[in-house]
Design a protein around this motif. Structure first.
Motif, PDB file in Angstrom:
ATOM      1  N   LEU A 171      64.508  50.484  38.719  1.00  0.00           N
ATOM      2  CA  LEU A 171      63.503  49.919  39.616  1.00  0.00           C
ATOM      3  C   LEU A 171      64.157  48.913  40.555  1.00  0.00           C
ATOM      4  N   GLU A 172      63.615  48.796  41.755  1.00  0.00           N
ATOM      5  CA  GLU A 172      64.077  47.775  42.690  1.00  0.00           C
ATOM      6  C   GLU A 172      63.305  46.494  42.397  1.00  0.00           C
ATOM      7  N   VAL A 173      64.020  45.404  42.161  1.00  0.00           N
ATOM      8  CA  VAL A 173      63.369  44.111  41.931  1.00  0.00           C
ATOM      9  C   VAL A 173      63.144  43.474  43.299  1.00  0.00           C
ATOM     10  N   VAL A 174      61.879  43.341  43.698  1.00  0.00           N
ATOM     11  CA  VAL A 174      61.578  42.823  45.028  1.00  0.00           C
ATOM     12  C   VAL A 174      61.513  41.299  45.058  1.00  0.00           C
ATOM     13  N   GLU A 175      61.153  40.688  43.932  1.00  0.00           N
ATOM     14  CA  GLU A 175      61.162  39.225  43.884  1.00  0.00           C
ATOM     15  C   GLU A 175      61.192  38.734  42.445  1.00  0.00           C
ATOM     16  N   VAL A 176      61.825  37.576  42.275  1.00  0.00           N
ATOM     17  CA  VAL A 176      61.859  36.894  40.983  1.00  0.00           C
ATOM     18  C   VAL A 176      61.428  35.461  41.256  1.00  0.00           C
ATOM     19  N   ASN A 177      60.195  35.136  40.893  1.00  0.00           N
ATOM     20  CA  ASN A 177      59.665  33.782  41.074  1.00  0.00           C
ATOM     21  C   ASN A 177      59.915  32.993  39.801  1.00  0.00           C
ATOM     22  N   ILE A 178      60.490  31.803  39.953  1.00  0.00           N
ATOM     23  CA  ILE A 178      60.831  30.978  38.793  1.00  0.00           C
ATOM     24  C   ILE A 178      60.108  29.641  38.890  1.00  0.00           C
ATOM     25  N   ALA A 179      59.381  29.305  37.839  1.00  0.00           N
ATOM     26  CA  ALA A 179      58.727  28.007  37.728  1.00  0.00           C
ATOM     27  C   ALA A 179      59.422  27.235  36.615  1.00  0.00           C
ATOM     28  N   VAL A 180      59.955  26.079  36.949  1.00  0.00           N
ATOM     29  CA  VAL A 180      60.578  25.225  35.942  1.00  0.00           C
ATOM     30  C   VAL A 180      59.484  24.299  35.438  1.00  0.00           C
ATOM     31  N   SER A 181      59.087  24.495  34.179  1.00  0.00           N
ATOM     32  CA  SER A 181      57.943  23.752  33.650  1.00  0.00           C
ATOM     33  C   SER A 181      58.342  22.505  32.866  1.00  0.00           C
ATOM     34  N   ASP A 182      59.619  22.376  32.513  1.00  0.00           N
ATOM     35  CA  ASP A 182      60.029  21.217  31.722  1.00  0.00           C
ATOM     36  C   ASP A 182      61.543  21.081  31.744  1.00  0.00           C
ATOM     37  N   VAL A 183      62.004  19.909  31.339  1.00  0.00           N
ATOM     38  CA  VAL A 183      63.428  19.630  31.161  1.00  0.00           C
ATOM     39  C   VAL A 183      63.616  19.169  29.730  1.00  0.00           C
ATOM     40  N   LYS A 184      64.523  19.807  29.018  1.00  0.00           N
ATOM     41  CA  LYS A 184      64.824  19.438  27.621  1.00  0.00           C
ATOM     42  C   LYS A 184      65.785  18.266  27.637  1.00  0.00           C
ATOM     43  N   LEU A 185      65.296  17.104  27.191  1.00  0.00           N
ATOM     44  CA  LEU A 185      66.130  15.906  27.109  1.00  0.00           C
ATOM     45  C   LEU A 185      66.963  15.949  25.834  1.00  0.00           C
ATOM     46  N   PRO A 186      68.137  15.341  25.853  1.00  0.00           N
ATOM     47  CA  PRO A 186      69.018  15.413  24.682  1.00  0.00           C
ATOM     48  C   PRO A 186      68.402  14.852  23.398  1.00  0.00           C
ATOM     49  N   ASP A 187      67.549  13.821  23.504  1.00  0.00           N
ATOM     50  CA  ASP A 187      67.007  13.199  22.300  1.00  0.00           C
ATOM     51  C   ASP A 187      65.650  13.764  21.881  1.00  0.00           C
ATOM     52  N   GLU A 188      65.116  14.743  22.608  1.00  0.00           N
ATOM     53  CA  GLU A 188      63.842  15.354  22.240  1.00  0.00           C
ATOM     54  C   GLU A 188      64.036  16.329  21.094  1.00  0.00           C
ATOM     55  N   GLU A 189      63.019  16.363  20.211  1.00  0.00           N
ATOM     56  CA  GLU A 189      63.049  17.356  19.142  1.00  0.00           C
ATOM     57  C   GLU A 189      62.759  18.709  19.739  1.00  0.00           C
ATOM     58  N   ASP A 190      63.354  19.707  19.175  1.00  0.00           N
ATOM     59  CA  ASP A 190      63.137  21.071  19.655  1.00  0.00           C
ATOM     60  C   ASP A 190      61.959  21.659  18.910  1.00  0.00           C
ATOM     61  N   GLU A 191      60.848  21.867  19.622  1.00  0.00           N
ATOM     62  CA  GLU A 191      59.627  22.345  18.967  1.00  0.00           C
ATOM     63  C   GLU A 191      59.705  23.809  18.574  1.00  0.00           C
ATOM     64  N   GLU A 192      60.709  24.550  19.073  1.00  0.00           N
ATOM     65  CA  GLU A 192      60.808  25.963  18.723  1.00  0.00           C
ATOM     66  C   GLU A 192      61.510  26.200  17.401  1.00  0.00           C
ATOM     67  N   GLU A 193      62.309  25.247  16.948  1.00  0.00           N
ATOM     68  CA  GLU A 193      63.027  25.444  15.695  1.00  0.00           C
ATOM     69  C   GLU A 193      62.166  24.961  14.530  1.00  0.00           C
ATOM     70  N   PRO A 194      61.912  25.817  13.570  1.00  0.00           N
ATOM     71  CA  PRO A 194      61.084  25.404  12.437  1.00  0.00           C
ATOM     72  C   PRO A 194      61.819  24.403  11.560  1.00  0.00           C
ATOM     73  N   GLU A 195      61.038  23.510  10.949  1.00  0.00           N
ATOM     74  CA  GLU A 195      61.631  22.530  10.046  1.00  0.00           C
ATOM     75  C   GLU A 195      62.074  23.236   8.768  1.00  0.00           C
ATOM     76  N   PRO A 196      63.171  22.804   8.168  1.00  0.00           N
ATOM     77  CA  PRO A 196      63.607  23.436   6.926  1.00  0.00           C
ATOM     78  C   PRO A 196      62.611  23.138   5.810  1.00  0.00           C
ATOM     79  N   ARG A 197      62.366  24.119   4.932  1.00  0.00           N
ATOM     80  CA  ARG A 197      61.416  23.926   3.834  1.00  0.00           C
ATOM     81  C   ARG A 197      62.009  23.028   2.756  1.00  0.00           C
ATOM     82  N   ILE A 198      63.306  23.162   2.546  1.00  0.00           N
ATOM     83  CA  ILE A 198      63.971  22.393   1.499  1.00  0.00           C
ATOM     84  C   ILE A 198      64.858  21.362   2.171  1.00  0.00           C
ATOM     85  N   LYS A 199      64.729  20.122   1.726  1.00  0.00           N
ATOM     86  CA  LYS A 199      65.552  19.054   2.306  1.00  0.00           C
ATOM     87  C   LYS A 199      66.575  18.588   1.335  1.00  0.00           C
TER      88      LYS A 199
END
Length: 160
Positions: free
Chosen positions: A132-160
């Protein structure tokens, strides 16, 4: 002894003979690769796009904060898998496609460079894999991941 050849008779290994064989093999007319139609679902293009966008250095995640939160919950459910299409919307026609992406970038990277690299990678992957011919790729940057922010996508370990 003299050699004689009968050129031009169909079926012989001459250029004319090979042309006749090739024409005889084409029953139904035309190249077999053009008989019929191939359709590609929006979801297929969205998966290819999501994988290609995630491969770019500087892209931390895909999707808005809300979709990432729901995705993180879904990822923790047994049997749940990461959604490759999160943050990607594709509109696919017969010969062309248009793509919308929502990304989160790493802090400190050049957003314009990341966006350009995402476009290049996505266009190359989609066009190579789908034709297929890609006619456009629109990109919206919705956030910036700061170094000290927790990553909400990684699940917490069950066993500590």
């Amino acid at each position: 002894m003299s050699e004689t050849t009968d050129r031009g008779r169909p079926g012989q290994d001459t250029a004319e003979g090979q042309g006749a064989k090739a024409q005889g093999a084409r029953r139904g007319g035309g190249d077999p690769g053009t008989r019929g139609r191939t359709t590609i679902a929006d979801g297929v293009v969205e998966k290819i796009t999501g994988m290609a966008a995630r491969d770019v250095v500087g892209v931390h995640a895909m999707g808005s904060g809300l979709s990432r939160t729901f995705g993180a919950v879904r990822d923790r459910v047994p049997g749940g898998a990461k959604s490759v299409t999160r943050g990607v919307k594709a509109e696919v026609g017969e010969k062309q496609t248009a793509l919308d992406l929502e990304i989160v970038v790493e802090y400190g990277v050049s957003i314009s460079d990341v966006a350009r690299n995402v476009r290049e990678n996505v266009i190359a992957a989609v066009e190579r894999m789908t034709g297929l011919e890609v006619v456009e790729v629109n990109i919206a940057v919705s956030d910036v991941k700061l170094p000290d922010e927790e990553d909400e996508e990684e699940p917490e370990p069950r066993i500590k």
